[in-house]
Design a protein around this motif. Sequence first.
Motif, mmCIF file in Angstrom:
data_model
loop_
_atom_site.group_PDB
_atom_site.id
_atom_site.type_symbol
_atom_site.label_atom_id
_atom_site.label_comp_id
_atom_site.label_asym_id
_atom_site.label_seq_id
_atom_site.Cartn_x
_atom_site.Cartn_y
_atom_site.Cartn_z
ATOM 1 N N SER A 197 0.727 -0.892 0.221
ATOM 2 C CA SER A 197 0.055 -0.190 0.013
ATOM 3 C C SER A 197 0.973 1.450 -0.242
ATOM 4 O O SER A 197 1.291 1.502 1.085
ATOM 5 C CB SER A 197 -0.833 0.010 1.117
ATOM 6 N N GLU B 295 1.780 5.388 -0.584
ATOM 7 C CA GLU B 295 1.547 6.778 -1.139
ATOM 8 C C GLU B 295 1.382 7.044 -1.580
ATOM 9 O O GLU B 295 1.915 6.833 -3.139
ATOM 10 C CB GLU B 295 3.012 7.245 0.136
ATOM 11 N N SER C 208 1.377 9.792 -3.310
ATOM 12 C CA SER C 208 2.151 10.480 -4.299
ATOM 13 C C SER C 208 3.302 9.734 -4.728
ATOM 14 O O SER C 208 4.230 10.268 -5.581
ATOM 15 C CB SER C 208 2.833 11.804 -3.588
ATOM 16 N N ARG C 209 3.524 8.489 -4.243
ATOM 17 C CA ARG C 209 5.134 8.333 -5.008
ATOM 18 C C ARG C 209 5.605 7.073 -5.611
ATOM 19 O O ARG C 209 6.204 5.975 -6.069
ATOM 20 C CB ARG C 209 5.700 7.723 -3.521
ATOM 21 N N ASN D 173 -3.939 2.124 -5.249
ATOM 22 C CA ASN D 173 -2.063 2.836 -4.490
ATOM 23 C C ASN D 173 -1.762 1.651 -3.856
ATOM 24 O O ASN D 173 -0.890 1.431 -3.284
ATOM 25 C CB ASN D 173 -2.644 4.271 -3.144
ATOM 26 N N PHE E 46 5.146 3.082 1.474
ATOM 27 C CA PHE E 46 4.620 3.430 2.201
ATOM 28 C C PHE E 46 3.126 3.690 2.601
ATOM 29 O O PHE E 46 3.776 4.797 3.939
ATOM 30 C CB PHE E 46 5.151 1.816 3.114
ATOM 31 N N ASN E 47 2.242 3.917 2.904
ATOM 32 C CA ASN E 47 1.178 4.534 3.483
ATOM 33 C C ASN E 47 0.792 3.110 4.738
ATOM 34 O O ASN E 47 -0.415 3.570 5.229
ATOM 35 C CB ASN E 47 0.144 5.134 3.021
ATOM 36 N N GLY E 48 1.416 2.354 3.800
ATOM 37 C CA GLY E 48 0.467 0.786 5.613
ATOM 38 C C GLY E 48 1.547 0.086 5.277
ATOM 39 O O GLY E 48 2.117 0.145 4.733
#
Length: 98
Positions: A9, A11, A13-14, A48, A82-84
């Motif tokens: 998961s 971000e 924007s990445r 994402n 990562f956002n997770g």
Amino acid sequence: MLVRIVKLSLEPSRIEEFLSNFESQKENIRAFDGCEFLELYRDKHNTNIFFTYSYWKAEADLENYRHSDLFKGIWAKTKPMFNGKPEAWSVDKLVSLD
């Protein structure tokens, strides 16, 4: 044979950075000793979220990859995206139909 599925998961924007890095490293991963197959998937609705899907000759081959300089370099670049928490499964293929 071992099948490895990894859920990432990211971000939002990445994402482009992630895809660029995967593009530059995919042949190196696939050429790693014991890797027989590699694919990258993207969730249709949560764009994402990505999944890698790979086949390894043996669990020892996957472990060798996970402890390699190649993996460490890829992971160092990918982890900040990562956002997770990433999730991973090692599974046995029971049935495959063409």
